[in-house]
Design a protein around this motif. Structure first.
Motif, short mmCIF file in Angstrom:
data_model
loop_
_atom_site.label_atom_id
_atom_site.label_comp_id
_atom_site.label_asym_id
_atom_site.label_seq_id
_atom_site.Cartn_x
_atom_site.Cartn_y
_atom_site.Cartn_z
N ASN A 1 0.84 -1.20 0.00
CA ASN A 1 0.00 0.00 0.00
C ASN A 1 0.87 1.25 0.00
N VAL A 2 0.58 2.16 -0.94
CA VAL A 2 1.47 3.31 -1.12
C VAL A 2 1.39 4.33 0.01
N ARG A 3 0.38 4.23 0.84
CA ARG A 3 0.25 5.25 1.89
C ARG A 3 1.21 5.00 3.05
N LYS A 4 1.89 3.88 3.05
CA LYS A 4 2.81 3.60 4.14
C LYS A 4 4.20 4.15 3.83
N ASP A 5 4.76 4.84 4.80
CA ASP A 5 6.15 5.29 4.74
C ASP A 5 6.42 6.04 3.43
N ASN A 6 7.50 5.67 2.72
CA ASN A 6 7.83 6.35 1.46
C ASN A 6 7.51 5.48 0.25
N LEU A 7 6.54 4.59 0.37
CA LEU A 7 6.26 3.65 -0.72
C LEU A 7 5.77 4.34 -1.99
N ARG A 8 5.27 5.57 -1.86
CA ARG A 8 4.86 6.28 -3.07
C ARG A 8 6.04 6.51 -4.02
N ALA A 9 7.23 6.62 -3.46
CA ALA A 9 8.42 6.78 -4.30
C ALA A 9 8.92 5.45 -4.85
N LEU A 10 8.51 4.35 -4.24
CA LEU A 10 9.04 3.03 -4.59
C LEU A 10 8.11 2.22 -5.49
N ILE A 11 6.81 2.58 -5.51
CA ILE A 11 5.82 1.69 -6.14
C ILE A 11 6.05 1.52 -7.63
N PRO B 1 -8.73 1.77 -5.99
CA PRO B 1 -7.61 2.62 -6.42
C PRO B 1 -6.33 1.82 -6.61
N LEU B 2 -5.59 2.15 -7.65
CA LEU B 2 -4.35 1.46 -7.93
C LEU B 2 -3.38 1.64 -6.78
N TYR B 3 -2.82 0.53 -6.30
CA TYR B 3 -1.84 0.51 -5.20
C TYR B 3 -2.46 1.01 -3.88
N GLY B 4 -3.79 0.94 -3.76
CA GLY B 4 -4.43 1.57 -2.62
C GLY B 4 -5.06 0.62 -1.62
N HIS B 5 -4.94 -0.70 -1.82
CA HIS B 5 -5.55 -1.63 -0.86
C HIS B 5 -4.69 -1.66 0.40
N GLU B 6 -5.29 -1.42 1.54
CA GLU B 6 -4.52 -1.20 2.77
C GLU B 6 -3.89 -2.48 3.31
N THR B 7 -4.61 -3.59 3.22
CA THR B 7 -4.11 -4.82 3.84
C THR B 7 -3.39 -5.68 2.80
N PRO B 8 -2.50 -6.57 3.24
CA PRO B 8 -1.66 -7.30 2.29
C PRO B 8 -2.37 -8.36 1.47
N ASP B 9 -3.65 -8.61 1.72
CA ASP B 9 -4.35 -9.64 0.97
C ASP B 9 -4.78 -9.19 -0.43
N GLY B 10 -4.66 -7.92 -0.75
CA GLY B 10 -5.03 -7.44 -2.07
C GLY B 10 -6.53 -7.37 -2.26
N TYR B 11 -6.94 -6.81 -3.40
CA TYR B 11 -8.37 -6.69 -3.69
C TYR B 11 -8.99 -8.05 -3.98
N PRO B 12 -10.25 -8.26 -3.59
CA PRO B 12 -10.93 -9.52 -3.93
C PRO B 12 -11.15 -9.61 -5.44
N LEU B 13 -11.20 -10.84 -5.95
CA LEU B 13 -11.31 -11.09 -7.38
C LEU B 13 -12.66 -11.68 -7.77
N THR B 14 -13.62 -11.66 -6.87
CA THR B 14 -14.91 -12.31 -7.10
C THR B 14 -16.03 -11.29 -7.27
N GLN B 15 -17.11 -11.72 -7.91
CA GLN B 15 -18.22 -10.82 -8.22
C GLN B 15 -18.88 -10.24 -6.98
N SER B 16 -19.01 -11.02 -5.93
CA SER B 16 -19.72 -10.56 -4.75
C SER B 16 -19.11 -9.30 -4.15
N ALA B 17 -17.82 -9.09 -4.37
CA ALA B 17 -17.15 -7.92 -3.81
C ALA B 17 -17.46 -6.64 -4.58
N TRP B 18 -17.95 -6.78 -5.84
CA TRP B 18 -18.05 -5.61 -6.72
C TRP B 18 -19.43 -5.45 -7.36
#
Length: 526
Positions: free
Chosen positions: A177-187, A426-443
């Motif tokens: 997640n880019v909001r942590k530390d300086n990850l915006r420069a690293l992503i 949002p791209l690179y914006g999921h806060e937890t390390p599990d990533g965005y869900p890939l199933t229909q029920s989530a969206w």
């Protein structure tokens, strides 16, 4: 030469036979065999080509459909599974080449930004300090936006559409997640150097590249993991999310042992010409620095370790590689990765038979991602699923723009990125390390569908905002795409449902027609 032949009862492809050839020659990734998909029997019709495009690419477009028609489905799939260097359209490549993240190595960027941060913190005047800190944050935001823009341009226009899809898949799998530390420069570098080169290569290489990248080490706190100060975050996610999966038989003791293996892996922001930290000669031999990555033996736990029931026999960084080898080649990893790929490309609940076939290929090919995908693409389950996999927000937005504007290069990606953000992915914006869900029920909530209709209207009636580089400038005329004149749309029309065709017939303007098409149930799927 090893030849795996699968006779495919492919629904939309009829009695086509799909032949996967492996081991016949060396592919673009050194040491890998070329995976070739050939459909030699019945000719593939236009509707079927569109179905494949909508699943393998980021969305059908007239230009990509023409490329597939010219090459043939089999050769086109071979190209997708074994990508060569991509050449973007000149206008898109110029945008990418002009970005700071494309011109400046990530270690230079990160070190310069760290100096900027320290200088801001050291200012005695509070107003000046506030302004300097604000400037630092703005620069991080700008670099993160560049990464988003570069991803969007490549997804829209790269001829290597499968590679771009797999880059997004693996960015989500190895989420940071880019909001942590300086990850915006690293992503941007994380995507470009750790993920994209290995997206269709060997899983073990991909796993190692993510482990050695400062974005991952910072995001999951391994930079704080040291002997006698163990941090288990990365070790836990490395097993649970990146390789073996939940319920695969590893224990909390395995997590603790892997965390000990990973001690000393971290990030350095010292200038590249600075000498290594001073340490005893015996430890100095084990010191490793590559760019921002650092293995500091002074922080490493050199005690004996047992992982997954077997001792670790290596020493220093060799322990890490031994552990990664063990995780990458575990049967549980083959099953876990194969199922996740099948969820992404085939169905929310893929058949165990398909997953087992993919896992067998994964194991026999030593984790060759392209070979595993080829097994999936050859399956009757994949063919039967075409047109029925629900699009997540990123797929929906990109597919809409590709269909609406074909190969005309967007000059302002901000509206498109904004549409993706509005839909909650949002791209690179999921806060937890599990990533965005890939199933229909989530969206597929009512709120999501309302937002998608609004975005369909934005593209269908005012898509010209994508070509306005100055917010104050008037929109070009017409402000909407000529979707009804698109070759890809004309080819898709006969396959639309009766309700969608009726809605299109009742449209009172081209803008309404575009909106009804882009918001149709058929366009929600890929």
């Amino acid at each position: 030469m090893t030849t795996l032949r699968a006779a495919v009862g492919l629904g939309v492809l009829g009695a086509c036979a799909l032949v996967l050839l492996t081991g016949c020659s060396t592919g673009p990734a050194s040491g890998r065999a070329i995976a070739t998909v050939t459909l030699p029997a019945a000719p593939v019709d236009e509707a079927t080509r569109l179905l494949w495009l909508n699943r393998v690419s980021w969305g059908a477009s007239t230009a990509t459909e023409a490329q597939l028609t010219r090459r043939g489905l089999g050769p086109w799939m071979r190209d997708q599974l074994n990508p060569r260097s991509a050449v973007l359209p000149t206008a898109a490549q110029a945008q990418v080449d002009g970005m700071t993240i494309s011109r400046t190595p990530v270690d230079q960027l990160a070190i310069a930004l760290e100096a900027q941060r320290k200088a801001a913190d050291a200012l005695p005047d509070e107003d000046q300090k506030k302004a300097a800190r604000q400037a630092y944050q703005q620069e991080l935001n700008r670099l993160s936006r560049e990464a988003q823009q570069r991803f969007v341009l490549r997804a829209l226009y790269s001829p290597n559409q499968l590679q771009e899809q797999m880059t997004w898949f693996w960015m989500n799998h190895f989420n940071v997640n880019v909001r942590k530390d300086n990850l915006r420069a690293l992503i941007g570098d994380y995507e470009d150097s750790a993920i994209r080169p290995h997206a269709l290569g060997r899983f073990r290489d991909l796993l190692g590249a993510t482990l050695r990248h400062p974005a991952m080490l910072r995001y999951l706190d391994n930079a704080q993991n040291a002997a006698n100060r163990i941090n288990e975050n990365y070790a836990r996610e490395l097993m649970e999310l990146h390789t073996l999966g939940v319920g695969s038989g590893y224990s909390q003791a395995d997590v603790q042992e892997l965390a000990r293996v990973l001690t000393g892996l971290g990030v350095t922001l010292r200038a590249t010409d600075e000498p290594a930290p001073r340490m005893r000669p015996a430890l100095a031999e084990d010191y490793v620095r590559r760019g921002l990555f650092e293995f500091n033996p002074q922080r490493h736990d050199y005690g004996g370790k047992t992982l997954l029931g077997r001792p670790i026999t290596g020493h220093g960084m060799a322990e890490v590689d031994e552990a990664l080898d063990r995780l990458a080649r575990a049967p549980a990893t083959a099953r876990f990765i194969s199922r996740k790929l099948a969820v992404y490309f085939v169905a929310d609940e893929p058949s165990q038979v398909l997953v087992d076939r993919m896992a067998d290929t994964f194991t026999r090919s030593d984790g060759d991602i392209a070979a595993t995908l080829a097994t999936m693409f050859s399956s009757p389950e994949f063919s039967a699923s075409l047109g029925h996999k629900f699009r997540d927000p990123v797929h929906y937005a990109l597919a809409g723009v590709r269909l609406a504007y074909d190969d005309r290069v967007v000059t302002n990606t901000a509206p498109l990125i904004g549409w993706i953000n509005r839909m909650g992915e949002p791209l690179y914006g999921h806060e937890t390390p599990d990533g965005y869900p890939l199933t229909q029920s989530a969206w597929a909530s009512a709120g999501q569908m309302t937002t998608r209709f609004e975005i369909a209207r934005a593209i269908g009636a005012n898509g010209a905002v994508l070509f306005r580089t100055d917010d104050g400038a008037p929109l070009e005329r017409p402000t909407f795409p000529a979707l009804a004149e698109s070759g890809a749309v004309r080819a898709a029309l006969p396959g639309l449902g009766a309700d969608t065709r009726a809605a299109l017939a009742d449209a009172r303007s081209p803008q309404d027609w575009n909106t009804f098409l882009l918001a149709s149930p058929e366009l929600m799927n890929r």
